[in-house]
Motif scaffolding. Structure first.
Motif, mmCIF file in Angstrom:
data_model
loop_
_atom_site.group_PDB
_atom_site.id
_atom_site.type_symbol
_atom_site.label_atom_id
_atom_site.label_comp_id
_atom_site.label_asym_id
_atom_site.label_seq_id
_atom_site.Cartn_x
_atom_site.Cartn_y
_atom_site.Cartn_z
ATOM 1 N N MET A 1 7.064 59.287 81.456
ATOM 2 C CA MET A 1 8.237 60.167 81.446
ATOM 3 C C MET A 1 8.363 60.966 80.159
ATOM 4 O O MET A 1 8.542 60.065 79.304
ATOM 5 C CB MET A 1 9.565 59.499 82.053
ATOM 6 N N SER A 2 8.107 62.148 79.976
ATOM 7 C CA SER A 2 7.953 62.832 78.652
ATOM 8 C C SER A 2 9.147 63.343 78.170
ATOM 9 O O SER A 2 9.216 63.660 77.108
ATOM 10 C CB SER A 2 6.796 63.629 78.615
ATOM 11 N N LEU A 3 10.094 63.514 79.021
ATOM 12 C CA LEU A 3 11.346 64.189 78.745
ATOM 13 C C LEU A 3 12.608 63.921 79.691
ATOM 14 O O LEU A 3 12.567 63.872 80.776
ATOM 15 C CB LEU A 3 11.224 65.769 79.134
ATOM 16 N N PHE A 4 13.565 63.355 78.846
ATOM 17 C CA PHE A 4 14.725 62.881 79.580
ATOM 18 C C PHE A 4 15.905 62.714 78.750
ATOM 19 O O PHE A 4 15.896 62.645 77.615
ATOM 20 C CB PHE A 4 14.492 61.365 79.935
ATOM 21 N N LYS A 5 17.131 62.817 79.361
ATOM 22 C CA LYS A 5 18.320 62.916 78.877
ATOM 23 C C LYS A 5 18.630 61.522 78.203
ATOM 24 O O LYS A 5 18.426 60.475 79.059
ATOM 25 C CB LYS A 5 19.375 63.282 80.004
ATOM 26 N N LEU A 6 19.464 61.310 77.391
ATOM 27 C CA LEU A 6 19.938 60.005 76.555
ATOM 28 C C LEU A 6 21.393 59.572 77.070
ATOM 29 O O LEU A 6 22.191 60.644 77.296
ATOM 30 C CB LEU A 6 19.928 59.994 75.310
ATOM 31 N N ASP A 7 21.389 58.413 77.218
ATOM 32 C CA ASP A 7 22.774 57.902 77.490
ATOM 33 C C ASP A 7 22.973 56.930 76.213
ATOM 34 O O ASP A 7 22.350 55.909 76.053
ATOM 35 C CB ASP A 7 22.723 56.748 78.639
ATOM 36 N N ASN A 8 23.892 57.427 75.279
ATOM 37 C CA ASN A 8 24.120 56.977 74.012
ATOM 38 C C ASN A 8 25.161 55.976 73.766
ATOM 39 O O ASN A 8 26.264 56.338 74.755
ATOM 40 C CB ASN A 8 23.950 58.196 73.103
ATOM 41 N N VAL A 9 25.248 55.387 72.688
ATOM 42 C CA VAL A 9 26.081 54.302 72.337
ATOM 43 C C VAL A 9 27.412 55.067 71.582
ATOM 44 O O VAL A 9 26.800 55.846 70.506
ATOM 45 C CB VAL A 9 25.725 53.330 71.806
ATOM 46 N N ILE A 10 28.569 55.016 71.771
ATOM 47 C CA ILE A 10 29.766 55.395 71.068
ATOM 48 C C ILE A 10 29.970 54.060 70.165
ATOM 49 O O ILE A 10 30.526 52.953 70.767
ATOM 50 C CB ILE A 10 30.773 55.992 71.740
ATOM 51 N N GLN A 11 30.177 54.207 68.929
ATOM 52 C CA GLN A 11 30.681 53.145 68.192
ATOM 53 C C GLN A 11 32.247 53.133 67.537
ATOM 54 O O GLN A 11 32.526 54.387 67.120
ATOM 55 C CB GLN A 11 29.908 53.017 66.964
#
Length: 395
Positions: A1-11
């Protein structure tokens, strides 16, 4: 998969803002915690995930380094070489210096040989990498960056009137050069006991007097605000030595290795080389290694007018000149007309405002403020359009 949305960490660091990320991006904060940073990247202390599958970004990269990173970056760095952040500071961060690449390698090797654990409070070098940084303001953003011109430092200490430092200041006045600045800074960082208390009390007296100059008023106001959070801290002298700056939304600055700096208040985007190496110089209860700090600091002033970066505008894209190859940073304007961007390596696009779509190899991801997308190197090219602003982190 070359393109995907990120699920990111909140500090949730203590200095973070409880409402800025929510107000800017609509990201919920149900427990009313300080939301200090959103991390976008593959750092082990806060690795993004593939939004569709939940797979860690670092695992996906490790499984397909050449496809994901591209041949050059895979060979040169062996990992995603940057960490991209939203940083929302409600209270000041510590004054910091980041060592250069060579000293990071030597220091990391030395502390490993000494058997100092990576998580030890007195550990200076967490990895063998340097940590240059760029910050792009999303709100008004207060900071300190680099030493002031020496004549300005002298003028500010004369205005503040610190008798306990009269001898050191006279030496600086006689020889206003980098060696004398090094000695002056070292003397302040080394203050202890009664002498430190006397110098700080004299500074507090300056806080209470009407300022005599615009520069003095601003420097002392920074110091007054710092005292609210870090009373008795040697970093209260920092605004008299370091350039104070307030970036307006849309302005950016670069922070060189070996340059003292601090983020004071505001929300911005930050992109940096993948490193945790920090030498502290005040505004912190954490460990301060003064000899190591001095050895890793360049005592060359920065002119205030040289702090803000001057972007190059070309075809709806603002490119920021960055003197390292770990990362690049652009601001893209998405419009109704589809625009193409070619890749050399993996990229992360973050939606600052409005809405935009990013398309590659028949796959489309829609972004709204606060969302980000990862584009693998093997995509070669992607298209973006919409009605919004995208921040582009790349290598």
């Amino acid at each position: 998969m070359s393109l995907f949305k990120l699920d990111n960490v909140i500090q949730n660091y203590a200095w973070g803002s409880k409402d800025s990320i929510n107000q800017l991006f609509g990201i919920v904060n149900p427990n009313q915690e300080p939301q200090a940073e959103i991390w976008m990247g593959a750092h082990p202390n806060g690795c993004s995930k593939v939004g569709d599958t939940g797979e860690s970004l670092s695992h996906m990269i490790d499984e397909n380094k050449i496809d994901v990173l591209g041949g050059y970056t895979a060979a040169r760095f062996g990992e995603l070489p940057f960490l991209f952040k939203v940083l929302a500071a409600e209270t000041p961060l510590s004054i910091q210096v980041h060592p250069n690449k060579r000293k990071s390698e030597l220091g990391f090797e030395r502390e490993n040989a000494l058997g100092i654990p990576l998580n030890a409070s007195n550990r200076n070098y967490k990895d063998p990498n340097h940590k240059p940084e760029l910050v792009y303001a999303l709100t008004f953003y207060k900071a300190m960056n680099g030493f002031r011109p020496i004549n300005d430092i002298i003028a500010l200490f004369e205005e503040a009137d610190i008798p306990s430092l009269a001898i050191e200041l006279n030496v600086l006045k006689v020889n206003a050069d980098s060696d004398s600045l090094k000695s002056f800074f070292s003397s302040i960082m080394s203050l202890e006991g009664d002498r430190k208390a006397s110098a700080l009390n004299e500074l507090y007296a300056a806080h209470a007097r009407p300022a005599k100059t615009v520069m003095g008023r601003e420097a002392l106001q920074y110091s007054i605000e710092f005292k609210q959070h870090y009373p008795g801290d040697i970093g209260l002298f920092a605004p008299l030595m370091l350039n104070t700056v307030e970036l307006a939304p849309g302005e950016a600055m670069f922070l060189f290795a070996e340059t003292p700096h601090a983020y004071v208040q505001g929300t911005g985007l930050e992109i940096m080389a993948n490193s945790d190496n920090v030498l502290r110089a005040g505004l912190t209860p954490k460990y301060i290694d003064v000899p190591e700090l001095i050895d890793n600091t360049i005592f060359e002033p920065i002119k205030p007018e040289d702090i803000r970066l001057k972007p190059v505008l070309k075809e709806g894209k603002m490119s920021y000149p960055i003197p390292v190859d770990d990362f690049g940073f652009d601001i893209l304007s998405a419009t109704d007309e589809s625009k193409s961007q070619y890749l050399r390596s993996a990229e992360i696009l973050f939606c600052v405002e409005g809405e935009a779509t990013v398309t590659s190899e028949g796959r489309t991801v829609s972004l709204k403020p606060g969302e980000s997308v990862f584009v693998s190197s093997n995509s070669s090219v992607y298209q973006y359009q919409g009605n919004g602003i995208l921040a582009r982190a790349f290598n």
